[in-house]
Design a protein around this motif. Structure first.
Motif, mmCIF file in Angstrom:
data_model
loop_
_atom_site.group_PDB
_atom_site.id
_atom_site.type_symbol
_atom_site.label_atom_id
_atom_site.label_comp_id
_atom_site.label_asym_id
_atom_site.label_seq_id
_atom_site.Cartn_x
_atom_site.Cartn_y
_atom_site.Cartn_z
ATOM 1 N N ALA A 1 -2.042 -11.010 5.080
ATOM 2 C CA ALA A 1 -1.501 -9.939 4.244
ATOM 3 C C ALA A 1 -0.643 -8.976 5.059
ATOM 4 N N LEU B 1 -3.678 -10.184 -2.493
ATOM 5 C CA LEU B 1 -3.419 -9.721 -1.132
ATOM 6 C C LEU B 1 -2.912 -8.274 -1.137
ATOM 7 N N GLN C 1 2.867 -1.850 -1.765
ATOM 8 C CA GLN C 1 2.130 -2.898 -2.474
ATOM 9 C C GLN C 1 2.320 -2.849 -3.982
#
Length: 584
Positions: free
Chosen positions: A45, A377, A147
């Motif tokens: 990740a 992830l 993210q």
């Protein structure tokens, strides 16, 4: 010369001296397996987060982690890719490609080795806590924001150039969100939050990834597409493209032979090294700070002591060698090192075993990694960012810390988010240093001594004044403190200065004192310094500030200062005034 070099294998030698038994081996084996399982998804990740293929994160663990453990100075540090480097490494990858990233890491390794040989391991002691807390919290915010794209399956029109533009692009891309990715992300975040409370012995992120993968397969069957690692990344073997990561050991390659930003071999030039020097120094500084902080935390948990210079040397060797085999920047990870201690590790062997676990997983389970959802992830990295930001500590510090420390913390946090960590740390250190100088200068003052302060000051002649200086005389306080000694009427002929509470003075103070003596000489005023410490007297004499009758004298006490002042007044006064002075 040998005794000035930090020893290699310091942590390994310390473990051997304390005795290594079968029980120690069992503890290292259990800890290595536990941390290895934790490291596998994190390594992939974090590699994705810095803009490279996930296998580069695994290569980092395979090469750097055991090398740092063997050569370093901490028995419990677990090294590998960490979230702190995302904000530094991602811009390097975007500008110079994977080849530039690996070359920059290699250069940072050389800098770390130099720092270790120069015995700069105590560097961490000079980083103020608000600076560290500010930039780590800022890094956490940046990582979490990065993210959002994969959490919701957003399609950005183009790569953002800064944080503000990133927020704008994310807001514009909300209509492109995918329900499947959002459901997977929500499920994984729920598991990451709830699972550790009920089953703390089983790593929650493994359960979250398993739930995310199964949910992703179910959603695919229901025609709700979910982006997976296999769709995003692939490798070529024997002319055939395969999804996911290669189930192969890393191979040797010079970083400049790897692709640059245009996909062509990067090449090596002086200009490239010049451009990478600043980010390499930033990587080295952050790596040193995080690794030494991690070692301190591990020592606190295990009751041991690490060798900071050997740890810097080990980190440097790991980052020097890992890029030659495709590894990205490595440093000690606090969460993984803490898990290593809690799992029963007793030596660096645990870190080597953890690398072996990652190796077996890469060789045997690589095809399964292709099914991992990118949203899962991303959810894992959001939790890493949350833990890294230390939000509770930030709020607590904002509530109880002095205003100057709050200013430093908020400055570092905002600069990290809006600009970059290098600027944040530099400005934070300068701001903290400036505020510290201001506080220290406020502690230094010069005030007249009242007669009741000491018996020797009673009934002093009109031509004698007595002062006391309290605090260090340095560039931030010297001029202000000594300027008070210039404020008196022309009838004053002797000034007594009590300096027992002056612990030090610097060149600025020496220059200001010399100017004061020059002015006193023109006005016919003598200066008596009472109670100066040996250190201060030595500095004054080395600077050429020597005793001179009627102009400058050093005495031990105020009684001697009074006697010296009366002696000088008696020598300059007419006969009638001498008789009055002698009667005092």
């Amino acid at each position: 010369m040998r005794r000035y070099l930090p020893p290699l294998f310091a942590a390994l030698r310390q473990s051997a001296r304390e005795g290594y038994s079968l029980t120690s081996l069992r503890g290292d084996l259990a800890a290595g397996i536990t941390v290895g399982i934790i490291a596998i998804p994190l390594a992939m990740a974090l590699a994705i987060a810095v803009g490279v293929a996930p296998q580069h994160g695994l290569y980092t663990v395979l090469v750097a982690a055991p090398l740092i453990a063997l050569c370093g100075g901490s028995r419990f540090n677990i090294s590998g890719p960490t979230a702190a480097f995302v904000v530094i490494l991602l811009p390097i990858t975007q500008q110079f490609g994977v080849g530039g990233l690996l070359l920059c890491t290699l250069m940072a390794g050389v800098i770390l080795i130099t720092m270790g040989l120069a015995r700069l391991g105590r560097l961490i002691q000079f980083i103020p806590y608000p600076v560290t807390l500010g930039f780590t919290a800022g890094i956490g915010i940046v990582i979490a924001t990065l993210q959002i794209k994969d959490l919701l399956g957003l399609q950005l029109s183009h790569p953002p150039q800064n944080y503000v533009e990133q927020l704008q692009l994310l807001a514009e891309a909300v209509p492109t969100a995918h329900v499947g990715d959002a459901l997977v992300a929500g499920a994984c975040l729920a598991v990451l939050l709830i699972w550790p409370r009920f089953v703390p012995k089983v790593p929650g992120h493994l359960v979250a990834l398993a739930v995310g993968a199964l949910l992703g397969l179910l959603l695919e069957a229901l025609n709700l597409p979910v982006a997976t690692l296999g769709e995003r990344f692939s490798y070529v073997m024997d002319g055939v493209s395969h999804p996911g990561i290669p189930p192969l050991l890393p191979s040797f390659a010079w970083p400049w032979q790897l692709p640059g930003p245009d996909g062509q071999p990067l090449g090596l030039s002086f200009e490239l090294i010049r451009q990478l020097l600043a980010p390499a120094f930033a990587i080295a500084m952050l790596g040193a700070i995080e690794s030494l902080l991690c070692a301190v935390v591990a020592d606190g948990m295990a009751g041991t002591r690490h060798d900071p210079n050997a740890e810097l040397l080990g980190q440097g060797l790991g980052n020097l060698v890992a890029p030659l085999f495709g590894g990205i920047t490595a440093t000690a990870a606090i969460a993984r090192s803490a898990a290593n201690v809690r799992a029963g590790a007793s030596s660096p062997i645990a870190a080597i075993i953890h690398a072996g676990v990652v190796l077996l997983a890469m060789l045997l389970l690589a095809p399964l990694f292709s099914y991992l959802p990118m949203a899962a992830l991303a959810a894992l990295l959001v939790m890493v960012a949350w833990n890294m930001s230390e939000a509770r500590h930030v709020v607590h510090t904002l509530r109880i810390a002095p205003r100057n420390d709050v200013l430093v913390l908020l400055t570092c946090l905002l600069l990290t988010v809006l600009f970059d960590m290098v600027l944040a740390v530099g400005v934070g250190l300068l701001l903290a240093a400036g505020l510290f100088i201001k506080r220290m200068s406020d502690l230094t003052d010069t005030a007249p001594l009242p007669q009741h302060f000491h018996e020797a000051l009673r009934e002093l002649p009109e031509g004698v004044l007595a002062y006391a200086i309290r605090g260090p005389l340095f560039f931030g306080a010297a001029e202000k403190a000594l300027s008070v000694l210039r404020r008196f009427n022309p009838e004053v002929k002797v000034v007594i200065v009590e300096m027992s509470a002056v612990p030090m003075l610097d060149m600025t103070a020496l220059a200001a004192l010399e100017n004061l003596l020059h002015d006193y000489g023109r006005q016919g005023v003598g200066l008596v310094l009472a109670g100066t410490t040996p250190r201060v007297r030595l500095k004054l004499r080395r600077a050429g500030v020597h005793r001179e009758s009627g102009k400058l004298a050093y005495v031990q006490s105020l009684e001697q200062a009074r006697a010296k002042a009366l002696q000088w007044l008696e020598g300059d006064a007419p006969q009638e005034k001498k008789e009055r002075i002698q009667a005092m």
